[in-house]
Design a protein around this motif. Structure first.
Motif, PDB file in Angstrom:
ATOM      1  N   UNK A 196       0.841  -1.157  -0.072  1.00 24.84           N
ATOM      2  CA  UNK A 196       0.059  -0.094  -0.041  1.00 24.84           C
ATOM      3  C   UNK A 196       0.836   1.343   0.024  1.00 24.84           C
ATOM      4  N   UNK A 197       0.641   2.492  -1.141  1.00 27.45           N
ATOM      5  CA  UNK A 197       0.999   3.601  -0.645  1.00 27.45           C
ATOM      6  C   UNK A 197      -0.044   4.343  -0.376  1.00 27.45           C
ATOM      7  N   UNK A 198      -0.043   5.029   0.591  1.00 25.58           N
ATOM      8  CA  UNK A 198      -0.810   6.270   0.994  1.00 25.58           C
ATOM      9  C   UNK A 198       0.099   7.405   1.073  1.00 25.58           C
ATOM     10  N   UNK A 199      -0.222   8.261   0.310  1.00 24.96           N
ATOM     11  CA  UNK A 199       0.445   9.686   0.555  1.00 24.96           C
ATOM     12  C   UNK A 199       0.279  10.444   2.185  1.00 24.96           C
ATOM     13  N   UNK A 200       1.508  10.154   2.727  1.00 24.42           N
ATOM     14  CA  UNK A 200       1.296  10.746   4.142  1.00 24.42           C
ATOM     15  C   UNK A 200       2.667  10.980   4.539  1.00 24.42           C
ATOM     16  N   UNK A 201       2.905  11.855   5.477  1.00 29.97           N
ATOM     17  CA  UNK A 201       4.229  12.400   5.762  1.00 29.97           C
ATOM     18  C   UNK A 201       4.779  11.269   6.751  1.00 29.97           C
ATOM     19  N   UNK A 202       6.183  11.388   6.955  1.00 26.94           N
ATOM     20  CA  UNK A 202       7.106  10.463   7.867  1.00 26.94           C
ATOM     21  C   UNK A 202       6.254  10.595   9.147  1.00 26.94           C
ATOM     22  N   UNK A 203       6.347   9.599  10.059  1.00 28.43           N
ATOM     23  CA  UNK A 203       5.866   9.564  11.134  1.00 28.43           C
ATOM     24  C   UNK A 203       4.289   9.016  11.352  1.00 28.43           C
TER      25      UNK A 203
END
Length: 353
Positions: free
Chosen positions: A193-200
């Motif tokens: 899965x790739x979800x556009x989200x920042x690190x953390x």
């Protein structure tokens, strides 16, 4: 309604939202108690469709106010705003579990603050998307019949898929939670899965999904062998690539440049999977802005794999799935629940998708 103790933040967000003629800021609140008082004083028909709720405020913070606002106005979508930090990520995921529909990370001053174009685009898209999702049918604007072309026939993967790939962005955390909750049977292949989200944030999203479904979910690790029946989430700020090593699928984390303004991005993951799986791949593109995943999906279908796209009605933003649908490379355009059903079928026997 904007609820933030910072007058500067309220002013900046008001100006950003005012650039879209479909959005009207009907109220501004300085803390959770003020938001609750204003909301309950409004006639039901005049209450906002969306509340932007800061989490860190004096007197009554966002987490305290959230359940009270939901009880007072259950049809109002609450989007929480949090700091772009580990503490902010923890609070954000707690808010999503408590009933918030989405989040916007507030960039730090070092990252350019809240004046960036990307923050504005995300803010406007989420407000409009969730307002549309929560708008009563009687108030919904009539829309023309959707125009898109399905693939000429349902795609048939040659043999059982070696992997399931999912790409999502705006509105994705809720869509992923709904999908994962429906995956209640073992799968014979890994799910990436790739979800556009920042690190953390992705670490906590993986934990959130792990609690929801029956399939174990974790952030992918560099050099990790991918096991059947597990979900692997791309870490924030790292591309997730998949390689075939001695007949096993292995994850590789990359620091290459952002693609489609994103890292992680869907396209590099799909390119790597096409090579690793020789086309034996099922892809689902969920709600999100932009067109990340379109180029990769073209490669998937060209290699004999299959693509499913989330439908417009259930998408917060029909950008990514819409791009795939309009390109005519989706074998089906479905709700999240129906996409989950197709994944279960493919995971069981690898036949028609």
């Amino acid at each position: 309604m904007l609820c933030d103790d910072s007058a500067a933040a309220r002013t900046i967000m008001s100006r950003m939202l005012a650039t879209d003629p479909d959005i009207k800021v009907v109220a501004r609140a300085t803390d959770g108690g003020d938001a609750l008082a204003q909301l309950t004083a409004m006639p039901v028909a005049e209450r906002p469709q969306v509340v932007l709720l800061d989490l860190e405020m004096p007197r009554m913070d966002g987490m305290t106010a959230l359940p009270l606002l939901l009880k007072a106005a259950p049809q109002t979508a609450i989007i929480v705003a949090s700091a772009l930090s580990q503490r902010g990520a923890t609070a954000t995921m707690a808010a999503l579990r408590a009933g918030a529909v989405d989040y916007v990370p507030k960039p730090s001053a070092a990252a350019g603050g809240m004046n960036g174009g990307q923050f504005q685009a995300e803010l406007v898209a989420k407000v409009k998307g969730w307002a549309r999702m929560r708008r009563p049918a009687s108030r919904a604007a009539p829309t023309a019949a959707p125009r898109y072309v399905l693939a000429a026939r349902p795609a048939v993967i040659a043999g059982k898929p070696r992997a399931i790939a999912i790409g999502s962005s705006t509105g994705g955390p809720q869509a992923l939670a709904s999908l994962v909750a429906k995956l209640d049977r073992p799968l014979g292949m890994p799910v990436v899965v790739v979800q556009h989200m920042p690190a953390g944030f992705t670490t906590l999203l993986a934990d959130h999904l792990n609690r929801i479904g029956t399939l174990p979910c974790s952030e992918a690790k560099d050099g990790e062998k991918l096991l059947p029946g597990r979900l692997y989430l791309a870490p924030g700020d790292r591309h997730l690539l998949i390689k075939d090593v001695g007949g096993s699928l292995v994850s590789q984390l990359g620091d290459g440049p952002p693609e489609n303004f994103c890292r992680p991005a869907v396209d590099p993951m799909l390119r790597s999977l096409v090579a690793a799986c020789q086309g034996r791949l099922l892809v689902a593109i969920l709600t999100g802005m932009g067109s990340d995943g379109l180029a990769g999906c073209r490669s998937v279908t060209g290699a004999g794999g299959a693509v499913l796209a989330q439908d417009e009605a259930s998408s917060v933003v029909w950008g990514m799935p819409g791009a795939v649908a309009k390109a005519g490379i989706a074998s089906a355009i479905l709700s999240v629940e129906d996409i989950a059903s197709r994944i279960l079928v493919a995971g069981a026997d690898g036949k028609r998708t």
